[in-house]
Design an enzyme around this catalytic site. Sequence first.
Site, mmCIF file in Angstrom:
data_model
loop_
_atom_site.group_PDB
_atom_site.id
_atom_site.type_symbol
_atom_site.label_atom_id
_atom_site.label_comp_id
_atom_site.label_asym_id
_atom_site.label_seq_id
_atom_site.Cartn_x
_atom_site.Cartn_y
_atom_site.Cartn_z
ATOM 1 N N GLU A 1 0.814 -1.215 0.000
ATOM 2 C CA GLU A 1 0.000 0.000 0.000
ATOM 3 C C GLU A 1 0.849 1.267 0.000
ATOM 4 O O GLU A 1 0.440 2.302 -0.505
ATOM 5 C CB GLU A 1 -0.965 0.005 1.184
ATOM 6 C CG GLU A 1 -2.098 -1.018 1.054
ATOM 7 C CD GLU A 1 -1.708 -2.402 1.557
ATOM 8 O OE1 GLU A 1 -0.535 -2.600 1.926
ATOM 9 O OE2 GLU A 1 -2.590 -3.294 1.573
ATOM 10 N N PHE B 1 -11.417 -7.367 14.202
ATOM 11 C CA PHE B 1 -10.370 -7.825 13.296
ATOM 12 C C PHE B 1 -10.036 -6.729 12.273
ATOM 13 O O PHE B 1 -10.931 -6.177 11.639
ATOM 14 C CB PHE B 1 -10.809 -9.105 12.577
ATOM 15 C CG PHE B 1 -9.792 -9.589 11.580
ATOM 16 C CD1 PHE B 1 -8.523 -9.984 11.991
ATOM 17 C CD2 PHE B 1 -10.088 -9.624 10.228
ATOM 18 C CE1 PHE B 1 -7.582 -10.402 11.075
ATOM 19 C CE2 PHE B 1 -9.153 -10.051 9.308
ATOM 20 C CZ PHE B 1 -7.888 -10.440 9.725
ATOM 21 N N GLN B 2 -8.769 -6.413 12.147
ATOM 22 C CA GLN B 2 -8.279 -5.387 11.225
ATOM 23 C C GLN B 2 -8.908 -4.025 11.461
ATOM 24 O O GLN B 2 -9.100 -3.248 10.527
ATOM 25 C CB GLN B 2 -8.443 -5.836 9.762
ATOM 26 C CG GLN B 2 -7.563 -7.043 9.467
ATOM 27 C CD GLN B 2 -7.390 -7.335 7.996
ATOM 28 O OE1 GLN B 2 -8.272 -7.087 7.202
ATOM 29 N NE2 GLN B 2 -6.233 -7.882 7.641
ATOM 30 N N LYS C 1 -17.582 -1.009 6.683
ATOM 31 C CA LYS C 1 -18.104 -2.126 5.899
ATOM 32 C C LYS C 1 -19.615 -2.052 5.659
ATOM 33 O O LYS C 1 -20.084 -2.203 4.533
ATOM 34 C CB LYS C 1 -17.764 -3.407 6.677
ATOM 35 C CG LYS C 1 -18.122 -4.667 5.988
ATOM 36 C CD LYS C 1 -17.664 -5.850 6.821
ATOM 37 C CE LYS C 1 -18.217 -7.107 6.177
ATOM 38 N NZ LYS C 1 -17.430 -8.273 6.507
ATOM 39 N N MET D 1 24.168 9.553 1.250
ATOM 40 C CA MET D 1 24.016 10.838 1.927
ATOM 41 C C MET D 1 24.413 10.732 3.394
ATOM 42 O O MET D 1 25.026 11.632 3.955
ATOM 43 C CB MET D 1 22.568 11.335 1.785
ATOM 44 C CG MET D 1 22.355 12.743 2.301
ATOM 45 S SD MET D 1 23.499 13.915 1.552
ATOM 46 C CE MET D 1 22.477 14.635 0.273
HETATM 47 C C1 LIG Z 1 12.524 6.208 4.984
HETATM 48 C C2 LIG Z 1 13.811 6.876 5.247
HETATM 49 N N1 LIG Z 1 14.711 6.314 6.080
HETATM 50 C C3 LIG Z 1 15.897 6.921 6.317
HETATM 51 C C4 LIG Z 1 16.206 8.104 5.733
HETATM 52 C C5 LIG Z 1 17.530 8.786 6.014
HETATM 53 N N2 LIG Z 1 18.348 8.866 4.806
HETATM 54 C C6 LIG Z 1 18.402 9.972 4.037
HETATM 55 S S1 LIG Z 1 19.359 9.810 2.710
HETATM 56 C C7 LIG Z 1 19.779 8.228 3.138
HETATM 57 C C8 LIG Z 1 20.713 7.425 2.300
HETATM 58 C C9 LIG Z 1 20.126 7.081 0.991
HETATM 59 O O1 LIG Z 1 20.962 6.128 0.370
HETATM 60 P P1 LIG Z 1 20.722 5.688 -1.116
HETATM 61 O O2 LIG Z 1 19.293 5.389 -1.332
HETATM 62 O O3 LIG Z 1 21.682 4.618 -1.463
HETATM 63 O O4 LIG Z 1 21.032 7.016 -1.946
HETATM 64 P P2 LIG Z 1 22.412 7.845 -2.044
HETATM 65 O O5 LIG Z 1 22.411 8.854 -0.941
HETATM 66 O O6 LIG Z 1 23.536 6.863 -1.941
HETATM 67 O O7 LIG Z 1 22.340 8.499 -3.373
HETATM 68 C C10 LIG Z 1 19.153 7.864 4.331
HETATM 69 C C11 LIG Z 1 19.331 6.578 5.002
HETATM 70 C C12 LIG Z 1 15.229 8.671 4.882
HETATM 71 N N3 LIG Z 1 15.408 9.848 4.269
HETATM 72 N N4 LIG Z 1 14.057 8.041 4.647
#
Ligand SMILES: Cc1ncc(C[n+]2csc(CCOP(=O)(O)OP(=O)(O)O)c2C)c(N)n1
Lengths: 578, 173
Positions: free
Chosen positions: A72, A134-135, A184, A491
């Site tokens: 979803e 349920f749910q 429902k 990042m």
């Molecule tokens: C759902 C979620 N979890 C954690 C983060 C924190 N976060 C921001 S950028 C990042 C790294 C992303 O890595 P990748 O998808 O490999 O992309 P890159 O930065 O290497 O281009 C993380 C863990 C986030 N923004 N969203």
Amino acid sequence: MQTVKEKEKEKKMVAEPNIFTKQRLTGSEILVRSLIEEGVEHVFGYPGGVVIPVFDKLYNLSRPKIVLCRHEQGAQHMADGYARASGKVGVCLVTSGPAATNLVTGIATSFMDSIPVVHLTGQVGTTAIGNDAFQEVDIIGITRPITKHSYLVRDVNEITRTIKEAFYIARTGRPGPVLVDLPKDVLLSETEFHYPETVNIPGYKPTENGHIQQIRKAAEVMATAKRPVLYVGGGAIASNAAGELNELAHKTNIPVTTTLLGLGAFPENDPLSLGMLGMHGTWYSNMAVNECDLLIAVGSRFDDRVTGKVDAFAPKAKFIHIDIDPASISKNIKVDYPIVGSCRSVLKDLLPLVQTSDTHDWLEMIGHWKQTHPLKYKKSEKIKPQYVIEAIHEVCGDDTILSSDVGQHQMWLALHYKFIKPRTNVTSGGLGTMGFGFPAAIGAALASPGRKVVAVVGDGGFQMTAQEISTAVGQRLEIIVAIINNGFLGMVRQWQELFFGKRYSHTCLEYTNPDFVKLVEAYGAVGMRVERHDEVVPVLQKAMQVKNLPVFIDFRVDRHENVFPMIPPGKMATDIIE
Amino acid sequence: MQQHTISLLVENKFGVQARIANLFSGKGYNMDSICVAETENPELSRMTIVTTGDDMVIEQIIKQLNRLINVLKVVDLTFEDHINRELALIKINCTATTRSSIIQIADIFQAKIVDISPKTLTIEVTGGHSKVQACINMLQPFGIKEMARTGIVALRREYTGRSPDWSSSKIPA
Ligand SMILES: Cc1ncc(C[n+]2csc(CCOP(=O)(O)OP(=O)(O)O)c2C)c(N)n1
């Protein structure tokens, strides 16, 4: 897998539902009729207990068409991407409980970026509500802080009015997500179908047109400013104001910088464009804002990723702020000239009142900055992610819709891709939701038949919603997914490198990443891998030729590349690292 | 930081109070008291919220309240001529010897004795916030056993010689 012919045969075997001729309709039928009244073409959904009757009514219809996702969250991001690319309201339909909670991250994503999405969730029967049935889950309660509005429909006679209001609220004013919870028994009871022609919501009267007195004042200040800057956000795109913005910038000779969500509102190949501002903005846009004497905010909200240290943001400037949401004005920064109204309407009214400002010296100074501090990256033998981005633009052209996930690749795309047209940039800005980019591209593609859609994703974020490969294959979408594979949560690794003494705690994915080519092939999609600089363009060209299937390209990029410029968190423009 | 009395007209519907409470908790606004009940029109409720914040926060609170679909009008009564009242029920420990002193204090505040038992007296006092507080302060030494306060309800005065300022509301007065 069923062939198309078999499917057609099966469809014919099922009796046509006569929901257009019957006197009395069930709640499910009324819901479907209401969606048709709203002109809905695609419903992104997943079936389950409570909503089986609704899915049943949609079974034989070509409009709305159900797009079956595999989770979803994917459905929600698809509906969101659909809305961003088209400007229309995206629609999600899921069952109660776990299905509804699976929407939550996506709803928050839409809420933060003011994206119109209507969510239809099943709910346990009205008499069971509150009994831990349920749910059962209190999805209205859970989503209250992240929806523009929500409804629990308690009577079959309320469905039509509620749907009418939900779509109206989602798309008007400052757009946003709306949730409609459908028990429902309400979906099963019967009544006559009457779709209301108008809405009447006494507590909801968004201000479309700006106050002309305020607009006049703004025009006066703009005429006398020596170093003005237009600072443009997602509001300009939401209100389809790109044309007016372009006219205004050229009539007044005022340079334009955009936020991440504003990209596309102003062509980045225009000499007046400064590109993106903020934490990872261009050197010259941040410097221009730092030096400007008038900042004209158009549908932007002074987000902390833009301002950095608030007291040091545009320290010499007076502020004009055009926004449809009064609550956005003077929230983070006290504004001198607030104008409440839709960007488009206000810019329209502003246009005849403004004069050509004498910004010659100012533009010259900015031109000098652009030359001395251009966007740059070190060219090398390795594949530079920035180069991949440039190649995508070169191969795919200005009309392509780009969606991105969250991380370094998102910033490289924002910086190095030159966005020319509005609604070609689909990205999660406010919430920064990893896992958004790929499913959003599916939604964008369904909204824009005949146009190319490219998703730029990280190897980390892609794995958060990779199950939607099935959906893309099932829909026969010719999207390209560029996996910027650096083997890291890039990042986060960058922050660890810069601020945590290079201690790369749990950010290396390289040894546990799947073979992306094999992975997508297992789903029946096309996989390609690029390991050399000179293969980037030819492989992209090859991917452009693939018909009726999504293509996933595993770009093995330089693992240690960082995103620059960067203003460290909480710092100011002059602390920028190039 | 100043205390503000904000009056809201809201739709009398399921979940509206929750929305408003949610807004305050989600955004970290202070809520010193909240009072709500149906108005002369059963489809509407009036809510009186007492909150504290600096000018920018109060401006945000009013704008954010206005953003809620079920909210029809928002008025900051703080600088308007208005009436505000609170009601408190105070159950005080008493003995045969202290009873008459307590009743005397209640009289001064025009409070009513609404319940009596061999060891307690329950007093009902109404008035502005400071009057109710003063009454409570006077009764404190006898030992307050239990207390319930309604929080402030408020209405703008009609004859102020000025036209009403509903400028922050969504529909014209
Ligand atoms: C759902 C979620 N979890 C954690 C983060 C924190 N976060 C921001 S950028 C990042 C790294 C992303 O890595 P990748 O998808 O490999 O992309 P890159 O930065 O290497 O281009 C993380 C863990 C986030 N923004 N969203």
